[in-house]
Scaffold this motif. Structure first.
Motif, PDB file in Angstrom:
ATOM      1  N   VAL A   1       0.657  -1.275   0.042  1.00 28.86           N
ATOM      2  CA  VAL A   1       0.067  -0.166   0.040  1.00 28.86           C
ATOM      3  C   VAL A   1       0.932   1.371  -0.013  1.00 28.86           C
ATOM      4  CG1 VAL A   1      -1.865   1.202   1.279  1.00 28.86           C
ATOM      5  CG2 VAL A   1      -1.798  -1.295   1.075  1.00 28.86           C
TER       6      VAL A   1
ATOM      7  N   GLY B   1     -11.551   6.793   0.344  1.00 30.24           N
ATOM      8  CA  GLY B   1     -10.848   5.914   1.327  1.00 30.24           C
ATOM      9  C   GLY B   1      -9.468   5.887   0.924  1.00 30.24           C
ATOM     10  N   ARG B   2      -8.967   5.724  -0.389  1.00 34.05           N
ATOM     11  CA  ARG B   2      -7.639   5.349  -0.734  1.00 34.05           C
ATOM     12  C   ARG B   2      -7.168   6.630  -0.686  1.00 34.05           C
ATOM     13  NH1 ARG B   2      -7.866   0.815  -5.582  1.00 34.05           N
ATOM     14  NH2 ARG B   2      -8.371  -0.949  -3.997  1.00 34.05           N
TER      15      ARG B   2
ATOM     16  N   ALA C   1      -7.077   8.690   1.818  1.00 33.49           N
ATOM     17  CA  ALA C   1      -6.926   8.762   3.138  1.00 33.49           C
ATOM     18  C   ALA C   1      -5.765   7.715   3.773  1.00 33.49           C
ATOM     19  CB  ALA C   1      -8.008   8.666   3.951  1.00 33.49           C
ATOM     20  N   ASP C   2      -6.221   6.310   3.213  1.00 38.51           N
ATOM     21  CA  ASP C   2      -5.432   5.235   3.583  1.00 38.51           C
ATOM     22  C   ASP C   2      -4.219   4.557   2.636  1.00 38.51           C
ATOM     23  OD1 ASP C   2      -7.268   5.281   5.726  1.00 38.51           O
ATOM     24  OD2 ASP C   2      -8.642   4.051   4.594  1.00 38.51           O
TER      25      ASP C   2
ATOM     26  N   PRO D   1       0.860   5.492  -0.203  1.00 40.04           N
ATOM     27  CA  PRO D   1       0.164   6.704   0.103  1.00 40.04           C
ATOM     28  C   PRO D   1      -0.289   7.415  -1.303  1.00 40.04           C
ATOM     29  CG  PRO D   1       2.045   6.816   1.707  1.00 40.04           C
ATOM     30  CD  PRO D   1       2.269   5.468   0.794  1.00 40.04           C
TER      31      PRO D   1
ATOM     32  N   LYS E   1      -4.140  -3.417   5.693  1.00 36.72           N
ATOM     33  CA  LYS E   1      -4.249  -3.638   7.283  1.00 36.72           C
ATOM     34  C   LYS E   1      -5.424  -4.618   7.268  1.00 36.72           C
ATOM     35  CE  LYS E   1      -4.141   1.220   8.451  1.00 36.72           C
ATOM     36  NZ  LYS E   1      -4.761   2.266   8.780  1.00 36.72           N
TER      37      LYS E   1
END
Length: 359
Positions: free
Chosen positions: A13, A325-326, A328-329, A15, A359
């Motif tokens: 993942v 969502g992506r 942010a995560d 940023p 996660k």
């Protein structure tokens, strides 16, 4: 670099901002100007954030190859030809699709502000990327965006033996007041070429009527499948042919007829597009329009949910939520794609961004 050791076979993942900057750095090192590199990276990152993996960051290694081979022109001489205020032809000079179509979207908006509706035809570009991105840019300005693309024949056509037409997409974006814009982004194929490759890698059978062998025989065997079949049979076939006429033929750069001719240049990779912007203000109150769009979408979502359905969704709703969502995560990147990106970075002397495991 990574904040935790990551197995080579694991998804990472990244940023969202770092991934965008990383893609831009790779593309700039490959020859694009800083502005063009950022523009192209924006399109790939936009798709990745929305879960459109086939047109997301996975496209960066392919673009590095297109630039290295000179298929894509890193320093194009883009020209705009116009004989009327509401219609334009943009000659891309083999510019990367994101560069050409971003310019086309901006031009369509500018002219539609004056004329109420404007169209920009794009000829001689190279792989447009996710066409939904460009109509979304138009919708972000409060206008309705419509887009068509035609490319190299890689899909069957009802009654034809072998590949005949392209998996030409259609995209429509309609702005709303308080909701995410409606975004319909679809190809004329039953299944994407990338899905066939994924099925081949995993050994997963393909759906009935989705793909065919080289001679056009339908198959569910991913090892035998080489091309998708048109969505809805004759309907998808007809849509693809219509988009060829609306883009390639209309702007004086036919693809289909050249591809199926004996001319050597006929099979040289290229794509064309047509973007249309419509200003709601030309039809009355733009604020009233977007509020009515909200009411329509809310009405749809308020209808009874069918048994077994997760809910009622309109086109673009879930991808917009996923992008939020992506942002942010972080954005998941498949193992193979990340390996290719890191290998490209090593060759170009670029340090990859830090990653973490899902996660």
């Amino acid at each position: 670099m990574s904040d935790t050791p990551t197995p080579k076979s694991a998804t990472v993942v990244v940023p969202a901002g770092d991934l965008r900057a990383f893609a831009a750095a790779l593309l700039e090192k490959a020859g694009l100007s800083p502005e063009y590199a950022r523009t192209t990276a924006d399109v790939f990152a936009w798709a990745a954030e929305r879960g459109i993996d086939s047109h997301g960051i996975a496209r960066v290694p392919a673009y590095l190859e297109l630039l290295a081979k000179g298929v894509a022109n890193a320093r194009p001489d883009i020209k705009i030809e116009s004989t009327t205020s509401a219609a334009v032809v943009l000659d891309a000079d083999r510019a990367p699709g994101p560069v050409a179509l971003t310019a086309a979207a901006e031009e369509a908006v500018r002219r539609a502000r004056m004329t109420g509706i404007a169209s920009v035809g794009v000829r001689r570009t190279v792989h447009t990327g996710a066409i939904g991105h460009y109509v979304s840019r138009i919708a972000e300005q409060g206008l309705v965006g419509i887009g068509f693309v035609a490319g190299m024949p890689n899909m069957g056509y009802t009654g034809v033996k072998g590949a005949a037409v392209a998996t030409s997409p259609l995209a429509i974006a309609v702005p709303a007041a308080d909701r995410a814009p409606l975004l319909l982004d679809m190809a004329t194929a039953t299944i994407a070429l990338g899905k066939i490759r994924q099925a081949k890698a995993s050994g997963t059978p393909l759906p009935e009527g989705a793909a065919a062998t080289a001679d056009g025989t339908p198959t569910t065997d991913p090892e035998q499948a080489v091309m998708p079949l048109p969505l809805g049979g004759a309907k998808g076939s007809g849509m693809s042919l219509a988009f060829e006429l609306l883009t390639s033929v209309l702007v004086g750069a036919p693809i289909l007829s050249a591809f199926h001719s004996d001319a050597p240049q006929g099979r040289k990779h290229r794509q064309n597009a047509l973007l249309i912007a419509i200003d709601p203000e030309a039809f009355g109150d733009p604020g009233g329009f977007t509020k009515a769009v909200d009411t329509t979408l809310s009405t749809l979502k308020g209808l009874p949910v069918a048994d077994g359905a997760a809910g009622v969704f309109y086109p673009g709703e879930r991808s917009a939520a996923l992008a939020e969502g992506r942002a942010a995560d972080g954005v998941p990147v498949a193992p193979k794609v990340w390996r290719e990106l890191v290998e490209g970075a090593d060759k170009l002397g670029i340090t990859p961004p830090e990653t973490h495991t899902p996660k």
